[in-house]
Design a protein around this motif. Structure first.
Motif, PDB file in Angstrom:
ATOM      1  N   ARG A 305       0.786  -1.257   0.057  1.00 19.58           N
ATOM      2  CA  ARG A 305       0.042  -0.054  -0.036  1.00 19.58           C
ATOM      3  C   ARG A 305       0.832   1.445   0.066  1.00 19.58           C
ATOM      4  N   ASN A 306       2.098   1.171   0.589  1.00 17.91           N
ATOM      5  CA  ASN A 306       2.962   2.390   0.508  1.00 17.91           C
ATOM      6  C   ASN A 306       3.290   3.003  -0.931  1.00 17.91           C
ATOM      7  N   TYR A 307       3.317   2.141  -1.896  1.00 24.68           N
ATOM      8  CA  TYR A 307       3.663   2.388  -3.076  1.00 24.68           C
ATOM      9  C   TYR A 307       2.407   2.688  -4.129  1.00 24.68           C
ATOM     10  N   ILE A 308       1.500   2.949  -3.574  1.00 25.38           N
ATOM     11  CA  ILE A 308       0.319   3.300  -4.491  1.00 25.38           C
ATOM     12  C   ILE A 308       0.528   4.553  -5.284  1.00 25.38           C
ATOM     13  N   GLY A 309       0.539   4.605  -6.296  1.00 27.02           N
ATOM     14  CA  GLY A 309       0.666   5.868  -7.361  1.00 27.02           C
ATOM     15  C   GLY A 309       2.052   5.869  -7.963  1.00 27.02           C
ATOM     16  N   VAL A 310       3.120   4.774  -7.620  1.00 22.24           N
ATOM     17  CA  VAL A 310       4.326   4.710  -8.277  1.00 22.24           C
ATOM     18  C   VAL A 310       3.787   4.592  -9.747  1.00 22.24           C
ATOM     19  N   PRO A 311       4.530   5.144 -10.743  1.00 18.58           N
ATOM     20  CA  PRO A 311       4.141   4.932 -12.233  1.00 18.58           C
ATOM     21  C   PRO A 311       4.868   3.640 -12.587  1.00 18.58           C
ATOM     22  N   TYR A 312       4.067   3.097 -13.723  1.00 18.31           N
ATOM     23  CA  TYR A 312       4.365   1.872 -14.133  1.00 18.31           C
ATOM     24  C   TYR A 312       5.700   2.279 -15.049  1.00 18.31           C
ATOM     25  N   ARG A 313       6.656   1.583 -14.999  1.00 21.63           N
ATOM     26  CA  ARG A 313       8.035   1.683 -16.082  1.00 21.63           C
ATOM     27  C   ARG A 313       8.315   0.171 -16.412  1.00 21.63           C
ATOM     28  N   TRP A 314       8.539  -0.126 -17.502  1.00 21.43           N
ATOM     29  CA  TRP A 314       8.774  -1.258 -18.082  1.00 21.43           C
ATOM     30  C   TRP A 314       9.982  -1.751 -17.622  1.00 21.43           C
ATOM     31  N   GLY A 315      10.399  -2.913 -16.968  1.00 15.37           N
ATOM     32  CA  GLY A 315      11.482  -3.255 -16.344  1.00 15.37           C
ATOM     33  C   GLY A 315      11.960  -2.831 -15.090  1.00 15.37           C
ATOM     34  N   GLY A 316      10.778  -1.738 -14.561  1.00 17.19           N
ATOM     35  CA  GLY A 316      11.214  -1.050 -13.107  1.00 17.19           C
ATOM     36  C   GLY A 316      11.134  -1.855 -12.187  1.00 17.19           C
ATOM     37  N   THR A 317      12.444  -1.979 -11.299  1.00 17.48           N
ATOM     38  CA  THR A 317      12.175  -2.571  -9.730  1.00 17.48           C
ATOM     39  C   THR A 317      12.390  -1.820  -8.581  1.00 17.48           C
TER      40      THR A 317
END
Length: 407
Positions: A305-317
């Motif tokens: 839940r702490n990362y709601i809103g983090v954008p999608y990025r292909w290959g992102g970790t």
């Protein structure tokens, strides 16, 4: 006084000698006619030669003595058939037979019979005994091994058993009490008899170490036994324990019930057992097992839940941008669990669960996509390019495949 001349005296003396000689010859002839030196009689009893006697009268006297001895030893009621034949002939060097030998051989040629009792099983004679009391002893001895120490025992024979009197049975086939009971205790031979003859047949029929009795014995009896009532298991929820963990809080104890049952045995082998009544003496106490209801992975959901809103990025970790599997890998690593990198690999870890089995913290897998189930039919994920981490309902995704339980 008249005087005889010497010639007359001589003639009278000669005449006396002639008379004496004639008397002696007649006496000798009579003696030889009676004694008959070199002549004897071969004796046959019932067709079997028993010996040689000098005169038939000797054998007749011996037979009278023998009959008296037989009646003294074998009973006054004995009967036997005897046919005597005498064959006159020369001894020719043969010895006369001793009286005792004559008796022994004569007895062996006789079929001596006596009244007795026959024990029959389904019409077949098993044994001949001296009297009715011995027959009853035999039947009781057959029953005894199977009924001893049995409660309310009813003992019966499976066959029709009869004790019948017979007037003529060969005496060597009639058992006394000791002999009859010895056969019962070790029935390795059975007497097969008829009214006029008895033949002993060997019978070694047995099963293992058990020898089959002469007659099949059925015993019906009651027995009282204590039987355990095995404890049950009772599961109790414990919110202080983590999901998937259990703890035995009480071992419990088996109970006991007293059972009265009717048992049927044949020749000592149990055939049937029927319960008549039962009573609980001690109730069982269940084994108590506590199981945890506290969610195992609240940290996974709370971390996600702490990362709601983090954008999608292909290959992102990282929190600067996640793809779907990068997001799940990062969250689970924060919770202390290492996952493979790709969604396909993550879709093979842990235990596969159906939609109805999903619980908070499970991975949810779709073709080419993965997220984290948070309960109530919802999951959190990094959806696709142009979107950010968010919570969606599973009902919005028609291509859900299955869940994977990792922790």
């Amino acid at each position: 006084m008249i005087k005889m001349s010497k010639g007359l005296k001589r003639r009278l003396l000669q005449n006396r000698l002639y008379v004496y000689s004639l008397i002696a010859l007649v006496a000798l002839a009579g003696f030889l006619a009676y004694v008959q030196p070199g002549v004897a009689y071969e004796v046959a009893v019932n067709g079997s030669t028993v010996g040689i006697v000098k005169r038939p009268s000797q054998m007749e006297k011996l037979l009278k003595e023998l009959d008296s001895e037989l009646r003294d030893t074998k009973g006054q009621e004995i009967t036997y058939d005897i046919n005597i034949e005498y064959i006159k002939g020369k001894l020719n060097g043969n010895d006369l037979t001793d009286a005792e030998d004559l008796k022994i051989k004569t007895v062996s040629s006789l079929d001596i019979k006596s009244p007795g009792y026959l024990i029959k099983s389904d019409g077949k004679v098993l044994m001949a005994v001296k009297d009715e009391a011995i027959a009853e002893n035999v039947l009781e001895a057959i029953k005894a091994p199977f009924s001893t120490s049995k409660q309310n025992a009813k003992v019966e024979f499976l066959q029709q058993v009869d004790v019948l009197k017979a007037e003529k049975i060969s005496v060597d086939k009639i058992f006394n009490n000791h002999q009859a009971l010895a056969v019962v205790k070790s029935p390795i031979s059975i007497a097969s008899v008829s009214r006029s003859n008895i033949n002993r047949d060997s019978s070694n029929e047995s099963t293992g170490d058990h020898i089959k009795p002469l007659i099949d014995v059925k015993v019906t009896y009651e027995e009282s036994v204590n039987i355990p009532i095995y404890r049950a298991e009772k599961r109790v929820a414990d919110s202080s324990m983590t999901e998937g963990t259990t703890k035995v809080t009480s071992e419990g104890e088996n109970g006991v019930k007293e059972v009265l049952r009717e048992v049927i045995e044949v020749n000592g082998e149990e055939i049937e057992k029927v319960t008549l009544s039962e009573q609980v003496i001690k109730n069982p106490e269940p084994k108590i097992i506590a199981y945890g209801t506290k969610p195992k992975t609240p940290s996974v959901v709370s971390i996600a839940r702490n990362y709601i809103g983090v954008p999608y990025r292909w290959g992102g970790t990282t929190p600067s941008g996640f793809d779907c599997s990068g997001f799940t890998q990062y969250v689970f690593r924060k919770a202390g669990v290492r996952l493979p990198r790709t969604s396909a690999e993550q879709g093979r870890v842990g235990t596969k669960v159906s939609r109805s089995e999903l619980r908070s913290g499970d991975l949810v897998y779709f073709p080419g996509h993965i997220g984290i189930y948070i309960g109530n039919g919802q999951f959190i994920h990094s959806p696709s390019p142009g979107k950010s981490v968010r919570i969606d309902s599973l009902s919005t995704r028609k291509n859900f495949l299955y869940g994977r339980r990792v922790i």
